[in-house]
Design a protein around this motif. Structure first.
Motif: not given
Length: 194
Positions: A16-19, A172-177
């Protein structure tokens, strides 16, 4: 079971983080697949914990995700990710404890929610304060709070409105958080081997 839950959480959040970082997309099928995998692992481990895990680990995070979406801090893909991670954390805590311990699951979900909100707030406050300055940010928070109270009281015409736009919040993208929050939560429940 602990290792399989942990590996599933790492793969799910990593992908998810990568995408999200690379393309800013999320796949609904990916979320559903992992939601079902975590649900299956919970059923295999402890069938009596299913309703509790689905209710608090998944449905409650749907509610929290929708609230954060309404505040402009997250996107719909982030809500799906929070729901799946809520169930995944329940699965992991269930495996660490070797059975259903309601207090441990509650603690894990509270840590997940608190760390997520704290990370979102700190990143948003940093970004917003850096762009507009601390004095203007404090003033905007005050104006928005007073405006909200006055609007609820039926005095919309007198309610002050902030000149700052909450679209500037996302750094930051939400997946990172969300992945950072999952990492913090899991660190509290590392099993003691030996």
């Amino acid at each position: 079971m602990i290792l399989s839950s942990l590996i599933l959480l790492i793969v799910y959040n990593g992908f998810n983080m990568y995408c999200d970082v690379r393309w800013r997309i999320t796949k609904n099928l990916w979320h559903v697949l992992y939601l079902l995998l975590f649900l299956t692992l919970i059923i295999v481990q402890q069938g009596t914990a299913v309703l509790w895990a689905v209710g608090w680990g998944c449905i409650a995070f749907l509610f929290y995700g929708l609230l954060l979406e309404a505040a402009g801090s997250t996107a719909p893909g982030d809500t799906k990710m929070m729901m799946t991670n809520g169930l995944g954390i329940c699965c992991y805590v269930l495996a660490v404890n070797g059975g259903f311990v309601r207090d441990e699951m509650r603690s894990a979900l509270r840590i997940f929610l608190f760390s997520l909100v704290l990370i979102l707030f700190l990143i948003d406050a940093y970004r917003f304060g850096r762009k507009y300055g601390l004095k203007r940010v404090v003033k905007a928070i005050f104006e928005n709070t007073i405006g909200y109270i006055m609007a609820k009281a039926g005095m919309n015409a007198f309610a002050p409105s902030s000149s700052l736009d909450n679209k500037d919040f996302r750094i930051l993208p939400g997946a990172v958080m969300i992945t950072m929050s999952v990492g913090i939560t899991l660190s509290f429940f590392i099993p003691a081997f030996g």
